[in-house]
Design an enzyme around this catalytic site. Structure first.
Site, short mmCIF file in Angstrom:
data_model
loop_
_atom_site.label_atom_id
_atom_site.label_comp_id
_atom_site.label_asym_id
_atom_site.label_seq_id
_atom_site.Cartn_x
_atom_site.Cartn_y
_atom_site.Cartn_z
CG HIS A 326 45.84 44.05 34.03
ND1 HIS A 326 44.78 44.72 34.57
CD2 HIS A 326 45.71 44.18 32.69
CE1 HIS A 326 44.04 45.24 33.61
NE2 HIS A 326 44.59 44.91 32.43
CG ASP A 378 50.16 41.63 43.96
OD1 ASP A 378 49.77 41.60 42.77
OD2 ASP A 378 50.27 40.61 44.67
CD GLU A 387 48.81 44.91 30.27
OE1 GLU A 387 48.07 44.44 29.39
OE2 GLU A 387 49.02 46.13 30.41
#
Length: 433
Positions: A326, A378, A387
């Site tokens: 992310h 994932d 993130e």
């Protein structure tokens, strides 16, 4: 960001010798300076500090490469009318810690950092308030839950390490109770809550014989530091939860930040105890310094793939690591490969929702990590787990240096501010002419 710089600097202060042996000390110092150069620019006046550029709402609305961003870049500051003792305190800690890193190789830069650190500490202490009451756009994203008392103590501790000025030692002694340093029993350490870090640093001072007339107060700090250690090891009166696979677990969103920071504290405390010839005494029994190191190693091994999923949570390390991070820059093709403009919302449609692997590898990044049961998805939109954050990585630098290089063969409680790092730089000459 300031906490990242503080923890990178602490990593170098403790384990610079091991980094140098791996040829990484120069890289680590460059990374710190990249951050402190920015912090210097953000502090144009003794009582003014810029704490944020842009705002989270408009930035999160868009999924773009940095080169394509057109969102508002307004800068937000703290000053005497709009104080932020926590932000000023952490930035002071970062600059004080970094001044130790550059003390021998770049003394003029170290002095510049120290001046900024001292000014920021004075600012934060004199004009008290939470930074997110002044920079309100930060509340939704980086709210200061723990307040500012911990950062004032944290800054004082690092300023004492950097200067040996008794003023800062006295501040820790006189304000330990009123600012919570001797009162809070912590089971977390991170960018918001610094008490455990303060307690470890003050315990170090006590073991160095620097407590003086504050020895009884510093012993209370040390008791709280050891409460934290015992909680991590599962041998205390209030233990930190662990996943079935053995990972420290605190929260669903970016749990890994607490794993790396706690493991770093356990590691440095292990070396302090070893230097003092002592063990850690917990409610469930005594633990040797090597027992603490073994625990920290178990956490790092888990991060690197020794876990039920056999997943490495460091991007690019091992065979099975997160491929859909992310992260905007990682998930969108490089502007050098395709320079066509990626629009604010178009990036979501084209790149964010794409199920393929990231076109740019975010090498070395530590992502948020698994849930309480060692499960991990994932997926790019799974921001709680995929993130990355700089403050996940910063403590890991020191951890990896210590685990790869072993104990430096020097007393971690040596007189002087840097222990082994100072000793090594003076005797082996890490830096060029």
């Amino acid at each position: 960001m300031a906490f990242t710089i503080t923890m990178m600097s602490w990593s170098i202060v403790e384990y610079g010798k091991q980094m140098a042996a791996n040829g990484e000390l120069g890289h680590a110092m460059e990374a710190v300076k990249w951050g402190t150069d920015y912090l210097i620019k953000a502090h144009p006046h003794p009582y003014v500090l810029y704490g944020e550029v842009g705002d989270g709402n408009t930035d999160h609305f868009c999924w773009q490469r940095p080169e394509d961003m057109t969102t508002d870049r307004r800068a937000y500051k703290i000053d005497p009318s709009n104080p932020g003792s926590d932000l000023a305190g952490e930035t002071a800690a970062a600059m004080a810690a970094a001044s130790i890193v550059f003390r021998r190789s770049n003394p003029s830069y170290a002095n510049e950092l120290l001046t900024h650190a001292q000014q920021l500490f004075e600012f934060g202490d004199k004009y008290r308030g939470k930074y997110d009451s002044s920079i309100t756009v930060a509340q939704k994203y980086y709210r200061s839950y723990s307040g500012y008392a911990d950062e004032l103590l944290w800054a004082a501790a690092w300023l004492y390490q950097a200067t040996n000025n008794q003023h800062y030692l006295s501040y820790l002694g006189n304000n330990g109770q009123s600012l919570g340093g001797t009162g809070w029993s912590m089971t977390e350490f991170g960018w918001d809550a610094k008490y455990a870090g303060v307690q470890v640093l003050v315990a170090k001072m006590l073991m160095q014989g620097k407590g003086g007339r504050y020895a009884s107060v510093f012993q209370q700090y040390q008791q709280k530091a050891e409460f934290f250690m015992c909680s991590c090891l599962g041998k205390g009166t209030k233990n930190i939860q662990k996943t079935p696979g053995g990972l420290l677990y605190r929260q669903p969103w970016n749990n890994m930040q607490f794993v790396t920071s706690a493991s770093f504290l356990v590691t440095v405390y292990s070396d302090y105890l070893a230097s003092a010839g002592k063990n850690l005494n917990c409610a469930a029994g005594s633990v040797s310094p090597s027992g603490l190191i073994s625990f920290a190693k178990s956490q790092v091994d888990y991060i690197l793939g020794d876990n039920p999923r056999a997943t490495s949570y460091m991007v690019g390390y091992g065979n099975n690591y997160p491929r859909q991070v992310h992260h905007r820059g990682s998930s969108i093709v490089s502007i050098k490969v395709d320079s066509s403009f990626v629009s604010c919302r178009g990036g979501y449609a084209t790149w964010f929702s794409r199920k393929g692997s990231d076109p740019n590898l975010l090498t070395g990044a530590i992502v948020g990590g698994p849930d309480a049961y060692d499960n991990f998805a994932d997926e790019r939109d799974n921001y709680e787990q995929t993130e990355p954050a700089t403050y996940n990585n910063a403590p890991l630098i020191g951890l990896l240096a210590r685990l790869s290089g072993g104990h430096g063969g020097y007393n971690q409680l040596l007189p002087g501010t840097q222990g082994g790092f100072l000793f090594y730089c003076l005797h082996v000459k890490v830096f060029g002419p």
